[in-house]
Write a protein that holds these residues in place. Structure first.
Motif, PDB file in Angstrom:
ATOM      1  N   ALA A  43     -66.867  82.300  20.853  1.00  0.00           N
ATOM      2  CA  ALA A  43     -68.301  82.126  21.092  1.00  0.00           C
ATOM      3  C   ALA A  43     -68.958  83.503  21.118  1.00  0.00           C
ATOM      4  O   ALA A  43     -68.322  84.499  21.442  1.00  0.00           O
ATOM      5  CB  ALA A  43     -68.516  81.413  22.420  1.00  0.00           C
ATOM      6  N   GLU A  63     -68.928  82.031  26.135  1.00  0.00           N
ATOM      7  CA  GLU A  63     -68.554  80.844  26.894  1.00  0.00           C
ATOM      8  C   GLU A  63     -67.218  80.285  26.412  1.00  0.00           C
ATOM      9  O   GLU A  63     -66.976  80.172  25.217  1.00  0.00           O
ATOM     10  CB  GLU A  63     -69.636  79.770  26.748  1.00  0.00           C
ATOM     11  CG  GLU A  63     -69.414  78.618  27.672  1.00  0.00           C
ATOM     12  CD  GLU A  63     -70.689  77.853  27.952  1.00  0.00           C
ATOM     13  OE1 GLU A  63     -70.578  76.653  28.199  1.00  0.00           O
ATOM     14  OE2 GLU A  63     -71.761  78.451  27.920  1.00  0.00           O
ATOM     15  N   GLY A  64     -66.356  79.980  27.376  1.00  0.00           N
ATOM     16  CA  GLY A  64     -65.047  79.423  27.059  1.00  0.00           C
ATOM     17  C   GLY A  64     -63.981  80.473  26.777  1.00  0.00           C
ATOM     18  O   GLY A  64     -62.799  80.146  26.702  1.00  0.00           O
ATOM     19  N   MET A  65     -64.372  81.727  26.632  1.00  0.00           N
ATOM     20  CA  MET A  65     -63.403  82.801  26.379  1.00  0.00           C
ATOM     21  C   MET A  65     -62.976  83.398  27.720  1.00  0.00           C
ATOM     22  O   MET A  65     -63.830  83.788  28.519  1.00  0.00           O
ATOM     23  CB  MET A  65     -64.041  83.882  25.506  1.00  0.00           C
ATOM     24  CG  MET A  65     -63.147  85.089  25.254  1.00  0.00           C
ATOM     25  SD  MET A  65     -61.611  84.737  24.377  1.00  0.00           S
ATOM     26  CE  MET A  65     -62.220  84.213  22.800  1.00  0.00           C
ATOM     27  N   TYR A  98     -62.148  88.919  24.614  1.00  0.00           N
ATOM     28  CA  TYR A  98     -61.769  88.687  26.007  1.00  0.00           C
ATOM     29  C   TYR A  98     -62.228  89.831  26.920  1.00  0.00           C
ATOM     30  O   TYR A  98     -62.088  89.767  28.124  1.00  0.00           O
ATOM     31  CB  TYR A  98     -60.246  88.557  26.111  1.00  0.00           C
ATOM     32  CG  TYR A  98     -59.535  89.720  25.463  1.00  0.00           C
ATOM     33  CD1 TYR A  98     -59.316  90.901  26.157  1.00  0.00           C
ATOM     34  CD2 TYR A  98     -59.143  89.645  24.129  1.00  0.00           C
ATOM     35  CE1 TYR A  98     -58.713  91.983  25.554  1.00  0.00           C
ATOM     36  CE2 TYR A  98     -58.529  90.722  23.515  1.00  0.00           C
ATOM     37  CZ  TYR A  98     -58.320  91.890  24.220  1.00  0.00           C
ATOM     38  OH  TYR A  98     -57.731  92.962  23.611  1.00  0.00           O
TER      39      TYR A  98
END
Length: 127
Positions: A43, A63-65, A98
């Protein structure tokens, strides 16, 4: 852990070497360029600029990482601002989605070498 840290440093050095000249456009115009160049499946990063904290720029994982690493810097030089490194940090974040980058600004203080003129600086610059 040491091998993992070494691998992260190696990726950071390779990404930094691949980054070309830094443009001087405003932060908001850079967001769309980074969104198009993010790592496959990642994302777009969350980018903020905190005016209450001397325009601190934060580039956080999308988001989601998972957020598993943080870099404070790159740190700008005398008379520059964190905007001078924003493109580099965004490019690095695109290959290390990340990683969170925090780009602080130096406080504005008088500089002896510049006849006492105030400008952003981190340490004493006198001579």
């Amino acid at each position: 852990p040491m091998a993992r840290g070494l691998a992260a440093c190696t990726r950071l050095a390779a990404a930094a070497a691949a980054v070309s000249a830094v443009a001087s456009s405003p932060l908001q115009s850079r967001v769309s360029a980074v969104s198009m160049s993010t790592a496959a499946g990642a994302a777009p990063p969350r980018i903020t600029q905190d005016r209450a904290r001397n325009n601190l720029i934060t580039i956080a994982p999308g988001e989601g990482m998972p957020h598993t690493a943080t870099v404070i810097g790159p740190i700008h030089g005398l008379g520059d601002s964190n905007m001078g490194w924003a493109d580099v940090a965004m490019q690095l974040q695109s290959v290390m989605p990340y990683c969170k980058f925090i780009l602080p600004n130096a406080p504005v203080r008088p500089v002896t070498l510049n006849g006492g003129m105030s400008m952003p600086r981190r340490e004493a610059a006198c001579g």
